[in-house]
Design a protein around this motif. Structure first.
Motif, PDB file in Angstrom:
ATOM      1  N   ALA A 140       0.807  -0.435  -0.365  1.00  0.00           N
ATOM      2  CA  ALA A 140       0.019   0.162   0.309  1.00  0.00           C
ATOM      3  C   ALA A 140       0.715   1.389  -0.174  1.00  0.00           C
ATOM      4  O   ALA A 140       0.356   2.151  -1.000  1.00  0.00           O
ATOM      5  CB  ALA A 140      -1.114   0.231   1.367  1.00  0.00           C
ATOM      6  N   THR A 141       1.824   1.308   0.805  1.00  0.00           N
ATOM      7  CA  THR A 141       3.199   1.821   0.997  1.00  0.00           C
ATOM      8  C   THR A 141       3.449   3.047  -0.081  1.00  0.00           C
ATOM      9  O   THR A 141       3.591   3.940  -0.853  1.00  0.00           O
ATOM     10  CB  THR A 141       3.903   2.204   1.894  1.00  0.00           C
ATOM     11  N   ARG A 142       4.111   1.316  -1.421  1.00  0.00           N
ATOM     12  CA  ARG A 142       4.140   1.919  -3.064  1.00  0.00           C
ATOM     13  C   ARG A 142       3.677   2.612  -3.815  1.00  0.00           C
ATOM     14  O   ARG A 142       3.113   3.356  -4.511  1.00  0.00           O
ATOM     15  CB  ARG A 142       5.002   0.245  -3.007  1.00  0.00           C
ATOM     16  N   THR A 143       2.149   1.682  -3.220  1.00  0.00           N
ATOM     17  CA  THR A 143       1.398   2.251  -4.227  1.00  0.00           C
ATOM     18  C   THR A 143       0.975   3.865  -3.945  1.00  0.00           C
ATOM     19  O   THR A 143       0.662   4.098  -5.067  1.00  0.00           O
ATOM     20  CB  THR A 143      -0.017   1.545  -3.931  1.00  0.00           C
ATOM     21  N   ARG A 144       1.218   4.463  -2.518  1.00  0.00           N
ATOM     22  CA  ARG A 144       0.382   5.439  -2.415  1.00  0.00           C
ATOM     23  C   ARG A 144       1.532   6.214  -2.832  1.00  0.00           C
ATOM     24  O   ARG A 144       1.547   7.746  -3.389  1.00  0.00           O
ATOM     25  CB  ARG A 144       0.637   5.680  -0.952  1.00  0.00           C
TER      26      ARG A 144
ATOM     27  N   ALA B 240      -4.234   7.516  -6.207  1.00  0.00           N
ATOM     28  CA  ALA B 240      -5.198   8.136  -4.928  1.00  0.00           C
ATOM     29  C   ALA B 240      -6.092   6.375  -3.902  1.00  0.00           C
ATOM     30  O   ALA B 240      -6.956   5.843  -4.884  1.00  0.00           O
ATOM     31  CB  ALA B 240      -6.051   8.986  -5.331  1.00  0.00           C
ATOM     32  N   MET B 241      -5.988   6.878  -2.526  1.00  0.00           N
ATOM     33  CA  MET B 241      -6.185   5.503  -1.979  1.00  0.00           C
ATOM     34  C   MET B 241      -7.480   5.847  -0.904  1.00  0.00           C
ATOM     35  O   MET B 241      -7.497   6.291  -1.159  1.00  0.00           O
ATOM     36  CB  MET B 241      -5.073   4.846  -1.565  1.00  0.00           C
ATOM     37  N   TYR B 242      -7.904   4.595  -1.706  1.00  0.00           N
ATOM     38  CA  TYR B 242      -9.298   5.208   0.070  1.00  0.00           C
ATOM     39  C   TYR B 242      -9.333   4.999   1.256  1.00  0.00           C
ATOM     40  O   TYR B 242     -10.119   5.136   1.752  1.00  0.00           O
ATOM     41  CB  TYR B 242     -10.746   3.863  -0.310  1.00  0.00           C
TER      42      TYR B 242
ATOM     43  N   GLN C  69      -5.553  -7.588  -2.058  1.00  0.00           N
ATOM     44  CA  GLN C  69      -6.721  -6.714  -1.982  1.00  0.00           C
ATOM     45  C   GLN C  69      -6.144  -5.053  -1.703  1.00  0.00           C
ATOM     46  O   GLN C  69      -6.995  -3.842  -1.854  1.00  0.00           O
ATOM     47  CB  GLN C  69      -8.163  -6.636  -0.907  1.00  0.00           C
ATOM     48  N   VAL C  70      -5.687  -5.096  -1.787  1.00  0.00           N
ATOM     49  CA  VAL C  70      -4.406  -3.536  -1.764  1.00  0.00           C
ATOM     50  C   VAL C  70      -4.437  -2.852  -3.453  1.00  0.00           C
ATOM     51  O   VAL C  70      -3.641  -3.409  -3.478  1.00  0.00           O
ATOM     52  CB  VAL C  70      -2.828  -3.932  -1.216  1.00  0.00           C
ATOM     53  N   ARG C  71      -5.858  -2.374  -3.089  1.00  0.00           N
ATOM     54  CA  ARG C  71      -5.040  -1.374  -3.958  1.00  0.00           C
ATOM     55  C   ARG C  71      -6.620  -0.531  -4.285  1.00  0.00           C
ATOM     56  O   ARG C  71      -7.119  -0.157  -2.961  1.00  0.00           O
ATOM     57  CB  ARG C  71      -6.351  -2.403  -5.542  1.00  0.00           C
ATOM     58  N   PRO C  72      -6.459   0.431  -4.873  1.00  0.00           N
ATOM     59  CA  PRO C  72      -5.949   2.201  -4.900  1.00  0.00           C
ATOM     60  C   PRO C  72      -8.094   1.873  -4.437  1.00  0.00           C
ATOM     61  O   PRO C  72      -8.900   3.062  -3.655  1.00  0.00           O
ATOM     62  CB  PRO C  72      -6.095   2.588  -5.919  1.00  0.00           C
ATOM     63  N   ASP C  73      -9.001   1.130  -4.971  1.00  0.00           N
ATOM     64  CA  ASP C  73     -10.591   1.056  -5.560  1.00  0.00           C
ATOM     65  C   ASP C  73     -11.058   0.208  -4.253  1.00  0.00           C
ATOM     66  O   ASP C  73     -12.148   0.523  -3.878  1.00  0.00           O
ATOM     67  CB  ASP C  73     -10.909   0.878  -6.645  1.00  0.00           C
ATOM     68  N   PHE C  74     -10.818  -0.302  -3.504  1.00  0.00           N
ATOM     69  CA  PHE C  74     -10.748  -0.951  -1.795  1.00  0.00           C
ATOM     70  C   PHE C  74     -10.372  -0.267  -0.772  1.00  0.00           C
ATOM     71  O   PHE C  74      -9.926   0.636  -0.065  1.00  0.00           O
ATOM     72  CB  PHE C  74     -10.141  -2.222  -1.712  1.00  0.00           C
ATOM     73  N   HIS C  75     -12.090  -0.587  -0.327  1.00  0.00           N
ATOM     74  CA  HIS C  75     -12.726   0.445   0.963  1.00  0.00           C
ATOM     75  C   HIS C  75     -12.197  -0.300   1.902  1.00  0.00           C
ATOM     76  O   HIS C  75     -12.905  -0.732   2.609  1.00  0.00           O
ATOM     77  CB  HIS C  75     -13.973   1.216   1.289  1.00  0.00           C
ATOM     78  N   ALA C  76     -10.798   0.068   2.807  1.00  0.00           N
ATOM     79  CA  ALA C  76      -9.945  -1.424   3.711  1.00  0.00           C
ATOM     80  C   ALA C  76     -10.462  -0.968   4.849  1.00  0.00           C
ATOM     81  O   ALA C  76     -11.073  -1.438   5.522  1.00  0.00           O
ATOM     82  CB  ALA C  76      -8.953  -1.452   3.505  1.00  0.00           C
ATOM     83  N   ARG C  77     -11.050   0.737   4.877  1.00  0.00           N
ATOM     84  CA  ARG C  77     -11.343   1.027   6.392  1.00  0.00           C
ATOM     85  C   ARG C  77     -12.566   0.679   6.561  1.00  0.00           C
ATOM     86  O   ARG C  77     -13.416   0.062   7.711  1.00  0.00           O
ATOM     87  CB  ARG C  77     -11.351   2.277   6.289  1.00  0.00           C
ATOM     88  N   GLN C  78     -14.118   0.837   5.897  1.00  0.00           N
ATOM     89  CA  GLN C  78     -14.674   0.382   6.164  1.00  0.00           C
ATOM     90  C   GLN C  78     -15.294  -1.207   6.161  1.00  0.00           C
ATOM     91  O   GLN C  78     -15.855  -1.715   6.697  1.00  0.00           O
ATOM     92  CB  GLN C  78     -15.821   0.243   4.502  1.00  0.00           C
ATOM     93  N   ALA C  79     -14.189  -2.008   5.462  1.00  0.00           N
ATOM     94  CA  ALA C  79     -13.839  -3.335   5.572  1.00  0.00           C
ATOM     95  C   ALA C  79     -14.422  -3.896   6.742  1.00  0.00           C
ATOM     96  O   ALA C  79     -14.401  -5.166   7.533  1.00  0.00           O
ATOM     97  CB  ALA C  79     -13.010  -4.018   4.686  1.00  0.00           C
ATOM     98  N   ILE C  80     -12.637  -3.642   7.712  1.00  0.00           N
ATOM     99  CA  ILE C  80     -12.182  -3.151   8.614  1.00  0.00           C
ATOM    100  C   ILE C  80     -13.543  -3.426   9.863  1.00  0.00           C
ATOM    101  O   ILE C  80     -13.986  -3.937  11.150  1.00  0.00           O
ATOM    102  CB  ILE C  80     -11.203  -2.946   9.257  1.00  0.00           C
ATOM    103  N   GLU C  81     -14.163  -2.437   9.570  1.00  0.00           N
ATOM    104  CA  GLU C  81     -15.154  -1.686  10.287  1.00  0.00           C
ATOM    105  C   GLU C  81     -16.589  -2.782  10.291  1.00  0.00           C
ATOM    106  O   GLU C  81     -17.218  -3.183  11.171  1.00  0.00           O
ATOM    107  CB  GLU C  81     -15.669  -0.474   9.826  1.00  0.00           C
TER     108      GLU C  81
END
Length: 418
Positions: free
Chosen positions: A29-33, A38-40, A99-111
């Motif tokens: 994720a750090t490399r992609t950013r 832009a990442m969610y 799943q580490v991709r820009p269009d994936f909402h990791a925060r919402q998935a964790i919630e």
């Protein structure tokens, strides 16, 4: 290899996979950013999602397998179960990294995962309550197939006699002569509970008002922990105190007044039970009274009311729903107390309104029915489940009444403020 060694190896490998998932996902994720995409979500959020999807399914599969082996008797080799769980963890690691991709909402998935865990925790308590209720109901139905429900509810004599012999195929006459009238048990329960509440509610509420409104900080800091120590004393110690100290004092005072009192009287355990319950009411009421906004007190005092009038007309009405909840919680605690009653009031079902006589409670009879070497299929043993069912209904009714009262007081308080 022994089972504990296999389990330790499983934990170590799973921990390693979790750490690998965390650092690899965060690095990706750090490399992609860093490339300007832009990442969610933040890199750490992708990392924690990878950990959840790696370790979560593996732990779930292991828990389900252990449940099947321990409770259902399924024969599953431990090595195969843990190996399959690790394989699932490895698959989860790959999926998490994917799943580490820009269009994936990791925060919402964790919630969503956390919300699911919290919902599962809530369901555990609900399912446990239903399981307890069903286990009681099924055995109580068996008892009511042997004995009349109406006689059980309205009967005034509790005398199981030799009913346990009927389940063994002997003593039909003794079994038919048994009487299971629960009125003496519930009368004793309510009398002892009433005595306890007459001690606990005034003392607990007044002590809460003093500590919340009048006590200096140094006294409050010392007094509140000392008062709450009462809740940590084992009930058997209270039972000794009631039987050895309080009961003789009650007999002596009754003798001075010209009254006859038994050393196994109901007044002694009621008084000691009330002392035991004081911290429940005091601590909860203190928290509720302290939570009343200070602006309400200041406004009352600004209108010319005294501090006592402010407490009576402003603070107590505002905190009344919490005080009612604390009192009903204390009542439920008193209804379920056993040890103090056994040691100080005895075990004789005695239908009387005189607290100076011996009597017993529902919970004491439940313990007596489920201990010893009597046959489980006997009416005496199954009567414990019938008593437990009625006590459950009584407690549920008290809780429903408390909810209704709390809602009415809140509506009345809100309408008065408007």
């Amino acid at each position: 290899m022994q089972t504990n060694q296999i389990f330790l190896l499983f934990c170590g490998v799973l921990l390693a996979l979790g750490l690998a998932a965390f650092f690899m996902a965060r690095a990706k994720a750090t490399r992609t950013r860093a490339s300007g995409t832009a990442m969610y979500a933040q890199p750490d959020q992708y990392a924690w999602f990878s950990v959840l999807i790696t370790a979560g399914p593996a732990v779930l599969v292991s828990a389900v397998g252990a449940f099947a082996m321990l409770l259902l008797g399924a024969e599953i080799p431990t090595l195969y179960l843990l190996a399959s769980s690790l394989a699932i963890a490895a698959i989860g690691l790959l999926l998490g990294l994917k799943q580490v991709r820009p269009d994936f909402h990791a925060r919402q998935a964790i919630e969503r995962v956390i919300q699911g865990i919290l919902a599962a925790a809530a369901m555990v308590s609900i399912i446990t309550t239903l399981g307890i209720l069903l286990s009681i109901v099924f055995e109580a139905v068996r008892f009511f197939q042997m004995q009349s429900f109406w006689e059980f509810i309205t009967g005034t004599i509790w005398n199981p006699g030799a009913s346990f012999l009927a389940a063994a195929g002997r003593g039909d006459e003794a079994g038919s002569a048994a009487q299971f009238g629960s009125v003496p048990l519930f009368v004793g329960t309510f009398i002892i509970t009433l005595i306890a509440m007459m001690v606990a509610i005034p003392v607990g509420l007044f002590s809460a008002i003093y500590m919340a409104e009048f006590a200096p900080d140094r006294i409050r800091t010392l007094a509140k922990p000392v008062l709450e120590v009462l809740a940590g004393i084992p009930t058997v110690v209270y039972g000794f105190f009631a039987a050895i100290t309080v009961a003789p004092i009650v007999v002596d005072i009754a003798g001075v007044l010209g009254l006859d009192a038994s050393y196994s009287n109901a007044l002694a355990p009621g008084l000691v039970m009330g002392i035991m319950i004081i911290p429940f009411i005091s601590s909860l009421s203190d928290d509720v009274i302290t939570a009343v906004p200070d602006s309400m007190r200041q406004g009352s005092l600004a209108l010319g009311m005294t501090k006592a009038e402010t407490i009576k007309s402003v603070v107590l009405p505002a905190s009344l729903p919490g005080i009612i909840s604390a009192s009903l919680l204390a009542v439920s605690r008193a209804l379920g107390e056993t040890m103090i009653v056994v040691m100080a009031a005895g075990m004789r079902p005695n239908l009387t309104a005189n607290p100076l006589e011996d009597m017993t409670t529902v919970t004491v009879r439940i313990v007596a029915a489920l201990t010893g070497d009597q046959e489980f299929e006997s009416a005496e043993t199954l009567s414990a489940f019938a008593l437990g069912l009625v006590l459950f209904v009584v407690t549920l009714a008290l809780n429903m009444v408390s909810v209704i009262m709390i809602r009415r007081f809140r509506e009345k308080y809100r309408s008065n403020n408007l």
